[in-house]
Design a protein around this motif. Sequence first.
Motif, PDB file in Angstrom:
ATOM      1  N   ARG A  52       2.214  -5.578  12.368  1.00 22.79           N
ATOM      2  CA  ARG A  52       1.774  -4.225  12.722  1.00 22.79           C
ATOM      3  C   ARG A  52       2.953  -3.260  12.744  1.00 22.79           C
ATOM      4  O   ARG A  52       2.878  -2.151  12.191  1.00 22.79           O
ATOM      5  CB  ARG A  52       1.109  -4.263  14.096  1.00 22.79           C
ATOM      6  CG  ARG A  52       0.737  -2.915  14.685  1.00 22.79           C
ATOM      7  CD  ARG A  52       0.654  -3.023  16.192  1.00 22.79           C
ATOM      8  NE  ARG A  52       1.967  -3.283  16.787  1.00 22.79           N
ATOM      9  CZ  ARG A  52       2.147  -3.873  17.960  1.00 22.79           C
ATOM     10  NH1 ARG A  52       1.119  -4.311  18.650  1.00 22.79           N
ATOM     11  NH2 ARG A  52       3.369  -4.048  18.432  1.00 22.79           N
ATOM     12  N   VAL A  55       4.278  -2.535   9.255  1.00 25.22           N
ATOM     13  CA  VAL A  55       3.392  -1.618   8.537  1.00 25.22           C
ATOM     14  C   VAL A  55       3.593  -0.179   9.019  1.00 25.22           C
ATOM     15  O   VAL A  55       3.778   0.750   8.215  1.00 25.22           O
ATOM     16  CB  VAL A  55       1.923  -2.043   8.712  1.00 25.22           C
ATOM     17  CG1 VAL A  55       0.976  -0.950   8.209  1.00 25.22           C
ATOM     18  CG2 VAL A  55       1.654  -3.343   7.958  1.00 25.22           C
ATOM     19  N   THR A  56       3.570   0.023  10.339  1.00 27.13           N
ATOM     20  CA  THR A  56       3.705   1.392  10.848  1.00 27.13           C
ATOM     21  C   THR A  56       5.116   1.931  10.644  1.00 27.13           C
ATOM     22  O   THR A  56       5.291   3.117  10.352  1.00 27.13           O
ATOM     23  CB  THR A  56       3.336   1.450  12.342  1.00 27.13           C
ATOM     24  OG1 THR A  56       4.174   0.543  13.085  1.00 27.13           O
ATOM     25  CG2 THR A  56       1.883   1.059  12.555  1.00 27.13           C
ATOM     26  N   ILE A 194      -3.244  -2.930  11.953  1.00 24.12           N
ATOM     27  CA  ILE A 194      -2.785  -3.327  10.624  1.00 24.12           C
ATOM     28  C   ILE A 194      -3.765  -2.837   9.565  1.00 24.12           C
ATOM     29  O   ILE A 194      -3.370  -2.299   8.519  1.00 24.12           O
ATOM     30  CB  ILE A 194      -2.617  -4.856  10.548  1.00 24.12           C
ATOM     31  CG1 ILE A 194      -1.429  -5.302  11.398  1.00 24.12           C
ATOM     32  CG2 ILE A 194      -2.421  -5.307   9.095  1.00 24.12           C
ATOM     33  CD1 ILE A 194      -1.316  -6.804  11.561  1.00 24.12           C
ATOM     34  N   GLY A 197      -3.335   0.825   9.116  1.00 21.59           N
ATOM     35  CA  GLY A 197      -2.093   1.125   8.413  1.00 21.59           C
ATOM     36  C   GLY A 197      -2.173   0.791   6.935  1.00 21.59           C
ATOM     37  O   GLY A 197      -1.697   1.554   6.083  1.00 21.59           O
ATOM     38  N   LEU A 198      -2.784  -0.344   6.612  1.00 21.95           N
ATOM     39  CA  LEU A 198      -2.899  -0.722   5.202  1.00 21.95           C
ATOM     40  C   LEU A 198      -3.776   0.259   4.429  1.00 21.95           C
ATOM     41  O   LEU A 198      -3.606   0.418   3.207  1.00 21.95           O
ATOM     42  CB  LEU A 198      -3.467  -2.141   5.092  1.00 21.95           C
ATOM     43  CG  LEU A 198      -2.543  -3.268   5.581  1.00 21.95           C
ATOM     44  CD1 LEU A 198      -3.247  -4.619   5.478  1.00 21.95           C
ATOM     45  CD2 LEU A 198      -1.240  -3.287   4.776  1.00 21.95           C
ATOM     46  N   TYR A 201      -1.837   2.715   2.448  1.00 23.86           N
ATOM     47  CA  TYR A 201      -1.225   2.292   1.193  1.00 23.86           C
ATOM     48  C   TYR A 201      -2.200   2.344   0.021  1.00 23.86           C
ATOM     49  O   TYR A 201      -1.777   2.408  -1.134  1.00 23.86           O
ATOM     50  CB  TYR A 201      -0.649   0.881   1.336  1.00 23.86           C
ATOM     51  CG  TYR A 201       0.567   0.838   2.218  1.00 23.86           C
ATOM     52  CD1 TYR A 201       1.811   1.237   1.742  1.00 23.86           C
ATOM     53  CD2 TYR A 201       0.477   0.415   3.536  1.00 23.86           C
ATOM     54  CE1 TYR A 201       2.934   1.207   2.555  1.00 23.86           C
ATOM     55  CE2 TYR A 201       1.591   0.380   4.352  1.00 23.86           C
ATOM     56  CZ  TYR A 201       2.814   0.776   3.862  1.00 23.86           C
ATOM     57  OH  TYR A 201       3.925   0.760   4.680  1.00 23.86           O
TER      58      TYR A 201
END
Length: 567
Positions: A52, A55-56, A194, A197-198, A201
Motif C-alpha cells: 500500500r 503504491v501511494t 491498494i 491506488g492501482l 495507474y
Amino acid sequence: MQPDAPAEPVTASSQGSARPGDRAADTTGALASAVRVVSGLTLVSRFSGLARDVVTARIFGDSALGSAFRAAYAAPNLFRRLFGEGALSAAFIPQYTTIQRDDPAMAAKLANLVIAALTLGSGLITLLIEIVLGLRLWLLPADADTATSIRLIMLMLPMMPAVCITAILGGVLQVHGRFAVPAAAPIILNLFQIAAGLAFYIGLTGDELTTAYIIGGAALLASVAQVVWSILALRGVLKWSAAFRDAVPAGRTVLSKFVPVLLGLGTLQLNTMMDTVIAMWPLWVGPTMFGRPVPLDASSNAIISYTQTLYQFPLGVFGIAVATAVFPLLARTANDAGAFTDTLRRGLRLSLFIGLPASVGLFLVREDLLAVIFGGGREAFSADGLERAQMVLAGFSIAVWAYSLNHVFTRAFYAQGDTKTPMRIAMSMVALNIGLNFTLIWPLREAGLAWSTAATAMLQTVILLILCRRRLRVQPFGGVTAGAFARIAAVTGVMGAGVIGVLILLPAAESWSMHLVRLAAAVGAGGIIYLAAAVVLKLPELRWLMTRAPRGPGGSGGPGAASIPLD
C-alpha cells in the motif's frame, strides 16, 4: 501491586499438582502458538501495508501532496496503533478476562457496555474535530497545500470510531483464544487502498489530487468493513444486548485504567504524532520556527512518514506480536509469581531474539532497502529524498529492540493492575522527545525526529526494567535470562559481520536492479547466518517459536519442552 481480582494462571500452573516443568511447557507452547498466529497474519498484513505504501508513495512521492496525505492518514492510524495494538485492549482485557472466568454473562455485558460507550465517545470526538477543521477552512485563509491537507484529514478522520470498535472487538476475540481475526483485520484496510491506488495507474482516478481523495475514501470504507468482519467472527462468542447496566461498575474500572494505559503504552505513537506535527510545520504553521527559518520543507513529512513504515514492519510483525500474545498469559498468571515471572522472561527473550537482529539488519541495509522500495522506475522519492531518508531510517532502526521490549514491559505492569507507573514514565519520555525534536532538527533536519524517538525509547527500556524490579518485585533478568541476552547479542554480532562482508564483496549499486541484488543477498545471508548461529549455540528461543501449544490440561507442549531451563 495485585490486580483488582484474581486472574487464573495458565493451563497446568492452575492445578495444584502441576510441576514447574509442566508449567514451563504449557506457557511456552501457548505463547509460541499465539505468537505464530499473530506473527504469521501480521506478516501478511505488513506486506500488504508495505505494498500500500509503495503504491501511494509512487503516486504522491516526497511532495507537498505526499506529506499532506500521510499527515491525514496519521490521525486515524495513530488510534489504530494505540487501540488495536495496545491501550484500550490493555485496559479492557484483564478486567474482561477475570469476569469471563467467573461470570461469562457479566463479561458479555461489559463488552457491550464498552463498545457502546466507545462508539458514542469516539463519534462525538470525531464530530467536534470535523467542526473545528471546517470552521478553520471557512474563516481563515489557507493556501492550496494547507487547504488540501485539512480536507484530507476531514475525509479520513471518521475512520477513528471504526478502528476503535474493531480494536475492542479484537480484544474480546483474543481473550477467547482467537488471535487470527484481529491480526488479519488490517489486511482489509490495505487491500482497499491498494485497489484504489492501482486504479490510478490504469487511468480510472484522474490526477494525483483526485486519487488522494479516492484512496482516503477507500480507507474509510475499509474501516467499516473491518467492523463487520470482526462482528461476524464473534458469532457464538458474544451475545449482543443493550441491557448492560449491571456492568457499569466494571466499565468504570476499565475507564479509570484506560487513560493511564493510553499514555503509558502509547509513547511511541505519541512521539510519532509529534514527529508528524513538527514535520508538517512548513505547511501548517509557516516558514519560521522560534524566529529562525525552519530547517524542514514540504517534503519532510512524506520522507519521515513513509520511512517509518520500514522499521515498523519488523516491529509490527514480531515485536508487537509477542506483546499481544504474551499479555493474556501475563493477565492469567498475575497471582502466580513463578508463572508470571517465567512468562515475562520468555516474552522479553523472544522480543530481543527478533528485535535485536532487526535493528542491526535494518541499519546495515538501509541504503539498498530504500532504493528498492522508493526508487527505480516511477520513483517515489527524489534523489535528495532518498539520501535524507537513509539518515531517518538509521535513526529509527537502532531502537527496534527497545520498542519491542517496551511493549512487553508495559504490559507486565498492566497485568498486575499498575497503570500509573508506565504512564508517568511515558509522559516523561514524551516531554524529553519533544525537547530533543526541537533540538536535533536543526543539525539533522527531519532525521532529528527519528534519532530523538530512538533515544527516548532506549532510555524508557532501562527505566521500565529498573521499576519492574522495584514496583512489581519481579526480577526480569535472572542468571539464565542475562546469559540468553548475551548469546543473542553475540549471534546478532556474527550476523552483522556477515552482512557487512556481503555488502563489501558486492559491487556498488548503480541501478535499481543492483540495489535489489545487494538487498536480497544481504538479507538472505543475514537470515541464514543468524539461524545457523542460533542452532549452533542452541538458543532455546528458536525452539520456543516452534513449540506447539498444549492440547489439554497439563499438556506436554511438545517433546523436550519441559526441559527448557528456567531462571
